[in-house]
Design a protein around this motif. Structure first.
Motif, PDB file in Angstrom:
ATOM      1  N   PHE A  41       0.821  -1.209   0.000  1.00 18.12           N
ATOM      2  CA  PHE A  41       0.000   0.000   0.000  1.00 18.12           C
ATOM      3  C   PHE A  41       0.858   1.264   0.000  1.00 18.12           C
ATOM      4  O   PHE A  41       0.573   2.227  -0.711  1.00 18.12           O
ATOM      5  N   GLY A  42       1.927   1.269   0.793  1.00 16.90           N
ATOM      6  CA  GLY A  42       2.761   2.460   0.892  1.00 16.90           C
ATOM      7  C   GLY A  42       3.455   2.797  -0.413  1.00 16.90           C
ATOM      8  O   GLY A  42       3.460   3.953  -0.858  1.00 16.90           O
ATOM      9  N   ARG A  43       4.077   1.782  -1.049  1.00  9.71           N
ATOM     10  CA  ARG A  43       4.786   2.028  -2.307  1.00  9.71           C
ATOM     11  C   ARG A  43       3.816   2.428  -3.412  1.00  9.71           C
ATOM     12  O   ARG A  43       4.117   3.299  -4.233  1.00  9.71           O
ATOM     13  N   ALA A  44       2.649   1.776  -3.433  1.00  9.04           N
ATOM     14  CA  ALA A  44       1.657   2.124  -4.448  1.00  9.04           C
ATOM     15  C   ALA A  44       1.165   3.554  -4.257  1.00  9.04           C
ATOM     16  O   ALA A  44       1.021   4.316  -5.223  1.00  9.04           O
ATOM     17  N   ALA A  45       0.907   3.937  -3.007  1.00  8.82           N
ATOM     18  CA  ALA A  45       0.437   5.295  -2.731  1.00  8.82           C
ATOM     19  C   ALA A  45       1.489   6.326  -3.133  1.00  8.82           C
ATOM     20  O   ALA A  45       1.168   7.381  -3.695  1.00  8.82           O
ATOM     21  N   GLU A  46       2.760   6.015  -2.861  1.00 10.36           N
ATOM     22  CA  GLU A  46       3.837   6.939  -3.238  1.00 10.36           C
ATOM     23  C   GLU A  46       3.896   7.105  -4.753  1.00 10.36           C
ATOM     24  O   GLU A  46       4.050   8.214  -5.260  1.00 10.36           O
ATOM     25  N   GLU A  47       3.765   5.999  -5.484  1.00  7.33           N
ATOM     26  CA  GLU A  47       3.802   6.074  -6.943  1.00  7.33           C
ATOM     27  C   GLU A  47       2.618   6.858  -7.488  1.00  7.33           C
ATOM     28  O   GLU A  47       2.734   7.547  -8.509  1.00  7.33           O
ATOM     29  N   LEU A  48       1.476   6.759  -6.800  1.00  4.04           N
ATOM     30  CA  LEU A  48       0.269   7.453  -7.246  1.00  4.04           C
ATOM     31  C   LEU A  48       0.180   8.874  -6.704  1.00  4.04           C
ATOM     32  O   LEU A  48      -0.797   9.583  -6.978  1.00  4.04           O
ATOM     33  N   HIS A  49       1.186   9.268  -5.909  1.00  2.00           N
ATOM     34  CA  HIS A  49       1.239  10.616  -5.328  1.00  2.00           C
ATOM     35  C   HIS A  49      -0.003  10.892  -4.471  1.00  2.00           C
ATOM     36  O   HIS A  49      -0.677  11.915  -4.621  1.00  2.00           O
ATOM     37  N   MET A  50      -0.294   9.961  -3.570  1.00  2.00           N
ATOM     38  CA  MET A  50      -1.429  10.119  -2.671  1.00  2.00           C
ATOM     39  C   MET A  50      -1.094   9.459  -1.341  1.00  2.00           C
ATOM     40  O   MET A  50      -0.051   8.808  -1.203  1.00  2.00           O
ATOM     41  N   THR A  51      -1.962   9.633  -0.357  1.00  2.00           N
ATOM     42  CA  THR A  51      -1.729   9.029   0.948  1.00  2.00           C
ATOM     43  C   THR A  51      -2.155   7.567   0.928  1.00  2.00           C
ATOM     44  O   THR A  51      -2.960   7.137   0.087  1.00  2.00           O
ATOM     45  N   THR A  52      -1.618   6.802   1.879  1.00  2.00           N
ATOM     46  CA  THR A  52      -1.991   5.393   1.987  1.00  2.00           C
ATOM     47  C   THR A  52      -3.477   5.245   2.299  1.00  2.00           C
ATOM     48  O   THR A  52      -4.160   4.371   1.752  1.00  2.00           O
ATOM     49  N   SER A  53      -3.986   6.113   3.176  1.00  2.00           N
ATOM     50  CA  SER A  53      -5.414   6.031   3.512  1.00  2.00           C
ATOM     51  C   SER A  53      -6.278   6.365   2.300  1.00  2.00           C
ATOM     52  O   SER A  53      -7.335   5.762   2.090  1.00  2.00           O
ATOM     53  N   GLY A  54      -5.818   7.321   1.484  1.00  2.00           N
ATOM     54  CA  GLY A  54      -6.561   7.657   0.273  1.00  2.00           C
ATOM     55  C   GLY A  54      -6.606   6.489  -0.696  1.00  2.00           C
ATOM     56  O   GLY A  54      -7.640   6.214  -1.325  1.00  2.00           O
ATOM     57  N   LEU A  55      -5.464   5.778  -0.824  1.00  2.00           N
ATOM     58  CA  LEU A  55      -5.429   4.607  -1.697  1.00  2.00           C
ATOM     59  C   LEU A  55      -6.352   3.518  -1.161  1.00  2.00           C
ATOM     60  O   LEU A  55      -7.083   2.873  -1.926  1.00  2.00           O
ATOM     61  N   SER A  56      -6.322   3.312   0.148  1.00  2.00           N
ATOM     62  CA  SER A  56      -7.178   2.293   0.751  1.00  2.00           C
ATOM     63  C   SER A  56      -8.650   2.585   0.470  1.00  2.00           C
ATOM     64  O   SER A  56      -9.438   1.674   0.179  1.00  2.00           O
ATOM     65  N   LYS A  57      -9.029   3.865   0.524  1.00  2.00           N
ATOM     66  CA  LYS A  57     -10.418   4.238   0.228  1.00  2.00           C
ATOM     67  C   LYS A  57     -10.768   3.927  -1.224  1.00  2.00           C
ATOM     68  O   LYS A  57     -11.870   3.460  -1.525  1.00  2.00           O
ATOM     69  N   ARG A  58      -9.818   4.185  -2.145  1.00  2.00           N
ATOM     70  CA  ARG A  58     -10.073   3.877  -3.552  1.00  2.00           C
ATOM     71  C   ARG A  58     -10.301   2.381  -3.760  1.00  2.00           C
ATOM     72  O   ARG A  58     -11.192   1.975  -4.512  1.00  2.00           O
ATOM     73  N   ILE A  59      -9.487   1.571  -3.096  1.00  2.00           N
ATOM     74  CA  ILE A  59      -9.625   0.125  -3.259  1.00  2.00           C
ATOM     75  C   ILE A  59     -10.968  -0.342  -2.701  1.00  2.00           C
ATOM     76  O   ILE A  59     -11.646  -1.192  -3.291  1.00  2.00           O
ATOM     77  N   ARG A  60     -11.385   0.232  -1.571  1.00  2.00           N
ATOM     78  CA  ARG A  60     -12.679  -0.154  -0.998  1.00  2.00           C
ATOM     79  C   ARG A  60     -13.825   0.291  -1.909  1.00  2.00           C
ATOM     80  O   ARG A  60     -14.834  -0.411  -2.045  1.00  2.00           O
ATOM     81  N   CYS A  61     -13.664   1.454  -2.542  1.00  2.00           N
ATOM     82  CA  CYS A  61     -14.677   1.894  -3.508  1.00  2.00           C
ATOM     83  C   CYS A  61     -14.764   0.914  -4.676  1.00  2.00           C
ATOM     84  O   CYS A  61     -15.863   0.567  -5.137  1.00  2.00           O
ATOM     85  N   LEU A  62     -13.599   0.461  -5.161  1.00  2.00           N
ATOM     86  CA  LEU A  62     -13.582  -0.499  -6.262  1.00  2.00           C
ATOM     87  C   LEU A  62     -14.239  -1.811  -5.834  1.00  2.00           C
ATOM     88  O   LEU A  62     -14.978  -2.433  -6.611  1.00  2.00           O
ATOM     89  N   GLU A  63     -13.974  -2.231  -4.607  1.00  2.00           N
ATOM     90  CA  GLU A  63     -14.588  -3.460  -4.105  1.00  2.00           C
ATOM     91  C   GLU A  63     -16.110  -3.332  -4.058  1.00  2.00           C
ATOM     92  O   GLU A  63     -16.831  -4.296  -4.352  1.00  2.00           O
ATOM     93  N   ARG A  64     -16.600  -2.141  -3.711  1.00  2.00           N
ATOM     94  CA  ARG A  64     -18.053  -1.932  -3.725  1.00  2.00           C
ATOM     95  C   ARG A  64     -18.588  -1.981  -5.155  1.00  2.00           C
ATOM     96  O   ARG A  64     -19.672  -2.510  -5.402  1.00  2.00           O
ATOM     97  N   GLU A  65     -17.814  -1.426  -6.095  1.00  2.00           N
ATOM     98  CA  GLU A  65     -18.246  -1.460  -7.497  1.00  2.00           C
ATOM     99  C   GLU A  65     -18.309  -2.895  -8.016  1.00  2.00           C
ATOM    100  O   GLU A  65     -19.220  -3.262  -8.764  1.00  2.00           O
ATOM    101  N   VAL A  66     -17.318  -3.699  -7.627  1.00  2.00           N
ATOM    102  CA  VAL A  66     -17.263  -5.095  -8.073  1.00  2.00           C
ATOM    103  C   VAL A  66     -18.259  -5.951  -7.302  1.00  2.00           C
ATOM    104  O   VAL A  66     -18.789  -6.942  -7.819  1.00  2.00           O
ATOM    105  N   GLY A  67     -18.509  -5.566  -6.049  1.00  2.00           N
ATOM    106  CA  GLY A  67     -19.402  -6.350  -5.206  1.00  2.00           C
ATOM    107  C   GLY A  67     -18.720  -7.520  -4.546  1.00  2.00           C
ATOM    108  O   GLY A  67     -19.365  -8.522  -4.209  1.00  2.00           O
TER     109      GLY A  67
END
Length: 311
Positions: free
Chosen positions: A20-46
């Motif tokens: 999560f940390g390395r991915a967030a750094e590459e995406l220029h965002m916080t780890t918590s922000g990335l975690s929220k995006r992944i949870r949003c995607l999980e809701r989209e996928v169900g």
């Protein structure tokens, strides 16, 4: 099912970095922000996509693995259109011919992936003569060089892309054509093509650089500016060739076969850039090459029940 492409891209980066940390750094965002995006995607996928634990990322669920396999194709399809205008350019150099490294499909994937990483970046290709391989990055004629030369050159940085097996290129009628994989001792008993004009370190990808140690190997000198000439020399019976495995898998003309050499050293494929290079378009191209290079990596092992027929 309609997916948010930004969420899907973030998921693809997380899968590639497995952190999560390395991915967030590459995406220029916080780890918590990335975690929220992944949870949003999980809701989209169900469904749950990512296994989480005390250390963060723990792997993918079955649904996560399924989506991870399809994500690059979804993203490429959605972002394949190139933009016009005063866009930035990155120059990719390669010794010999482009067709020695990429099929048309693979090159299209490279272009599309770079378009996603840096939408305003245009890829320019630059063939490099074998004589200029050592200096083309330092003198600025190319930004990134795909290379298989072993020595590290002063002022340059070599980034591993893949470790690939070596294959013997033989005719359909060759005795080695009936075996797969083959063993090094059998390969070096045959006449092996090489080009005496090349730097000795470049013999590694094309033939076995240490073939003299494996007597009774015989070298047959052939002038070759690329894989096409090597293939033609094999086809006309001048000898066999030893090449990186990915060439034998996708680039062979009719009448020739590629046979994996089970106990030959792996070929190191690298991206070479200048030390201190900091332009984002260069970093983006290297990231794309690393992802595509991972697909080329080919650790070789004997299949179950393989018979060692070495004499």
């Amino acid at each position: 099912m309609e997916l948010n492409l930004e969420h899907l891209h973030s998921f693809a980066v997380l899968v590639r970095t497995a952190h999560f940390g390395r991915a967030a750094e590459e995406l220029h965002m916080t780890t918590s922000g990335l975690s929220k995006r992944i949870r949003c995607l999980e809701r989209e996928v169900g469904a749950l996509l990512v296994e989480r634990g005390p250390g963060g990322y723990q792997g993918l669920t079955d649904r996560g693995r399924s989506l991870a396999e399809r994500a690059p194709l979804i993203l490429i399809a959605a972002h394949s259109a190139r933009r016009d205008g005063d866009d930035e350019v990155v120059v990719l150099g390669f010794p010999g011919r482009l067709s020695d490294y990429f099929t048309q499909t693979q090159f299209g994937l490279l272009v599309d992936c770079l378009s996603w990483e840096r939408p305003l970046t245009h890829l320019r290709l630059q063939g490099v003569s074998y004589a200029d391989v050592r200096d083309c990055v330092i003198n600025g004629s190319v930004d990134v060089l795909i290379d298989m030369v072993d020595p590290i050159r002063a002022g340059s940085l070599q980034i591993p892309l893949a470790e690939v097996s070596r294959s013997a290129v033989v005719t359909d009628s060759s005795a080695l054509g009936e075996q797969d994989p083959v063993f090094l001792q059998d390969v070096v008993a045959e006449p092996i093509l090489h080009d005496s004009r090349l730097d000795p370190s470049w013999m590694g990808p094309w033939v076995l650089a240490d073939v003299e140690r494996h007597s009774p190997g015989r070298l047959v000198d052939v002038a070759a500016s690329g894989f096409r000439e090597i293939s033609e020399a094999v086809r006309t019976g001048r000898g066999i060739a030893v090449v990186p495995g990915f060439m034998a898998q996708s680039l062979l003309p009719a009448g020739l076969r590629g046979r994996t050499i089970l106990d030959a050293p792996l070929v190191q494929v690298r991206a070479v850039i200048r030390c201190g290079e900091s332009r984002p378009q260069v970093a983006a191209l290297v990231r794309v090459l690393q992802v595509l290079g991972h697909a080329l990596s080919s650790p070789v092992s004997a299949p179950p029940g393989a018979r060692d027929h070495r004499r």
